[in-house]
Design an enzyme around this catalytic site. Structure first.
Site, PDB file in Angstrom:
ATOM      1  N   TYR A 136       0.854  -1.186   0.000  1.00 21.94           N
ATOM      2  CA  TYR A 136       0.000   0.000   0.000  1.00 21.94           C
ATOM      3  C   TYR A 136       0.882   1.224   0.000  1.00 21.94           C
ATOM      4  O   TYR A 136       1.855   1.301   0.757  1.00 21.94           O
ATOM      5  CB  TYR A 136      -0.896  -0.006   1.247  1.00 21.94           C
ATOM      6  N   ASP A 153       9.216   2.862  -0.249  1.00 16.44           N
ATOM      7  CA  ASP A 153       8.184   3.439   0.598  1.00 16.44           C
ATOM      8  C   ASP A 153       8.468   2.984   2.025  1.00 16.44           C
ATOM      9  O   ASP A 153       8.127   1.868   2.413  1.00 16.44           O
ATOM     10  CB  ASP A 153       6.805   2.988   0.121  1.00 16.44           C
ATOM     11  N   LYS A 175       4.318   8.578   9.098  1.00 17.90           N
ATOM     12  CA  LYS A 175       4.104   7.903  10.374  1.00 17.90           C
ATOM     13  C   LYS A 175       5.113   8.336  11.469  1.00 17.90           C
ATOM     14  O   LYS A 175       4.951   9.400  12.029  1.00 17.90           O
ATOM     15  CB  LYS A 175       4.036   6.392  10.156  1.00 17.90           C
TER      16      LYS A 175
HETATM   17  C1  LIG Z   1       0.318   4.407   5.872  1.00 16.96           C
HETATM   18  C2  LIG Z   1       1.079   4.203   4.627  1.00 16.96           C
HETATM   19  C3  LIG Z   1       1.006   5.096   3.553  1.00 16.96           C
HETATM   20  C4  LIG Z   1       0.033   6.225   3.514  1.00 16.96           C
HETATM   21  O1  LIG Z   1       0.267   7.175   4.503  1.00 16.96           O
HETATM   22  P1  LIG Z   1      -0.930   8.135   4.961  1.00 16.96           P
HETATM   23  O2  LIG Z   1      -0.276   9.083   5.887  1.00 16.96           O
HETATM   24  O3  LIG Z   1      -1.961   7.268   5.586  1.00 16.96           O
HETATM   25  O4  LIG Z   1      -1.448   8.804   3.722  1.00 16.96           O
HETATM   26  C5  LIG Z   1       1.859   4.899   2.490  1.00 16.96           C
HETATM   27  N1  LIG Z   1       2.715   3.871   2.459  1.00 16.96           N
HETATM   28  C6  LIG Z   1       2.809   2.983   3.468  1.00 16.96           C
HETATM   29  C7  LIG Z   1       3.815   1.897   3.403  1.00 16.96           C
HETATM   30  C8  LIG Z   1       1.977   3.108   4.578  1.00 16.96           C
HETATM   31  O5  LIG Z   1       2.023   2.184   5.541  1.00 16.96           O
END
Ligand SMILES: *Cc1c(COP(=O)(O)O)cnc(C)c1O
Length: 421
Positions: A144, A239, A267
């Site tokens: 994701y 990511d 995060k």
């Molecule tokens: C949570 C997450 C996102 C998206 O971040 P948001 O702040 O919720 O938009 C993107 N990539 C990864 C790996 C994530 O866990």
């Protein structure tokens, strides 16, 4: 009824907020029941509106590596807010923050701050497409990267497929630019890149996957990904929105010894406030407006309260490297005990872990999707009744924080023995 207030609030919420939640992962659709409404948190514990206490393994889905309401974080928020909540003009702290990220993650030669992981991934992709002058991207099923149109695509099972939108509202033309491959499948990756590199601008990947539950990369997966992308002029985007500063002070790219072209963070770097970042090679980041032609902006980007909070959390982690040993040790104790229950498989990466209700190894989306989600739902509800708040989905990571104690973990293990029966 013991959840009187949460029940009442949820009925009110359903009338004005789609599904009663402001992010779908908070809903209990996959596990049954209604979500408790959270009134406060302190350390590893949260308290709901009805006064019930839980040991929390969601941790706001990753940011709260120090637990709830850590004194250093609360102080940073207070002090920053008292100086004004936003200016829409440069601040010293933004520079210090960008320098800290660059020093901790040297591949991020230049950094742009944004407000969410979604924005970070969307913007990194735009920069990569502009740099390569190609439109196609590769992502892996089960990973994701936020809800931007190009990224809201996953595959059917098996081999490479053309992207089909996972969500209505995503134009087919755009989803068609996304090639979805199975995670950990080096052979399919190799054939796809060799055949189609001329159309591929970037490969985006969670170097340790956290959004299909925790799935570790096979030893040759990331090195081969780096080799192939480099050879064909494709940008490699890590990511690290979950993994950044989670297992070490920096990215997992340091642990794996791989230098991506671009990195996305979120995060943990915001300490629980909306803050994220993307950055990488100077040639690519120099395309970003106002130096270059690639437009990307934000009224609240680099917000002073968020930056102060993120700085406080990262500085604390830098000064207390023992945090990582501690949460890894707690994760190991918990993971081993869960594996010993005999109800499924545990995948663990330090303080991130998932108990998959399956007999087989979980190495990609297909093997994760084969889990017994009904059994997970029963286990989840059993844990909730016993005061343990887990992510309400089989396909999520549990987050252990530095605020969890040995006692919390032992209590969780006891609850799991009962709930897993
Ligand atoms: C949570 C997450 C996102 C998206 O971040 P948001 O702040 O919720 O938009 C993107 N990539 C990864 C790996 C994530 O866990």
């Amino acid at each position: 009824m013991k959840n009187r207030i949460s029940h009442r609030m949820f009925s009110r919420a359903l009338r004005v907020i789609p599904g009663g939640v402001n992010s779908p992962v908070r809903a209990f659709g996959a596990v049954g029941g209604n979500p408790p409404f959270i009134a406060s948190g302190k350390g590893a514990r949260i308290v709901d509106s009805d006064g019930r206490r839980y040991v929390d393994y969601v941790g706001s889905w990753g940011p709260l590596i120090l637990g709830h309401a850590h004194p250093a974080i609360v102080r940073a928020v207070r002090e920053a807010a008292a100086r004004g909540t936003s200016y829409g003009a440069p601040t010293e702290a933004e520079v210090e923050f960008a320098e800290l990220l660059r020093d901790a993650i040297p591949s991020m030669e230049m950094v742009r701050l944004v407000s969410s992981g979604t924005e970070a991934c969307m913007s990194a992709l735009r920069a990569a497409r502009a740099f390569a002058r190609r439109d196609g991207i590769v992502k892996f099923a089960g990973c994701y990267h936020g809800h931007a149109d190009s990224l809201l695509v996953k595959a059917g099972s098996g081999a490479a497929t053309f992207g089909v939108p996972t969500s209505p509202g995503v134009p087919r033309e755009l989803a068609g630019k996304t090639i979805v491959l199975p995670y950990n499948d080096v052979e399919t990756l190799r054939t796809t890149v060799r055949r189609r590199w001329r159309e591929i601008a970037a490969v985006i990947v969670e170097p340790v996957a956290g959004n299909m539950g925790v799935v570790l990369p096979r030893p040759d997966f990331l090195p081969e990904l780096r080799r192939l992308t480099e050879r064909h002029g494709i940008a490699l985007i890590f990511d690290e929105v979950i993994t950044g500063f989670r297992a070490t002070f920096g990215g997992v790219q340091k642990l794996f010894g791989i230098r991506p072209d671009l990195t996305c963070l979120g995060k943990i770097i915001g300490g629980g406030l909306p803050l994220a970042a993307y950055g990488g090679r100077r040639e690519i980041m120099s395309l970003i407006s106002p130096v270059g032609p690639v437009y990307q902006a934000g009224t609240l980007s680099g917000n002073p309260v968020a930056v102060a909070t993120g700085l406080a959390q990262l500085r604390y982690l830098k000064a207390h490297p023992e945090v990582y040993r501690r949460i890894d040790g707690l994760g190991a104790r918990l993971g081993d005990a869960l594996a010993a229950l005999g109800v499924g498989r545990v995948n663990r990466f330090g303080s991130l872990l998932t108990l998959f209700f399956t007999d087989g190894a979980v190495t990609d989306w297909d093997s994760a999707a084969g889990c017994d989600t009904k059994a997970f739902g029963r286990f989840f509800r059993g844990m909730l009744e016993r005061g343990v708040y887990l992510p309400p989905s089989q396909f999520e990571a549990w987050f252990v924080s530095a605020a969890h104690t040995e006692r919390d973990v032992e209590e969780t293990i006891r609850a799991a023995r009962e709930a897993g029966r």
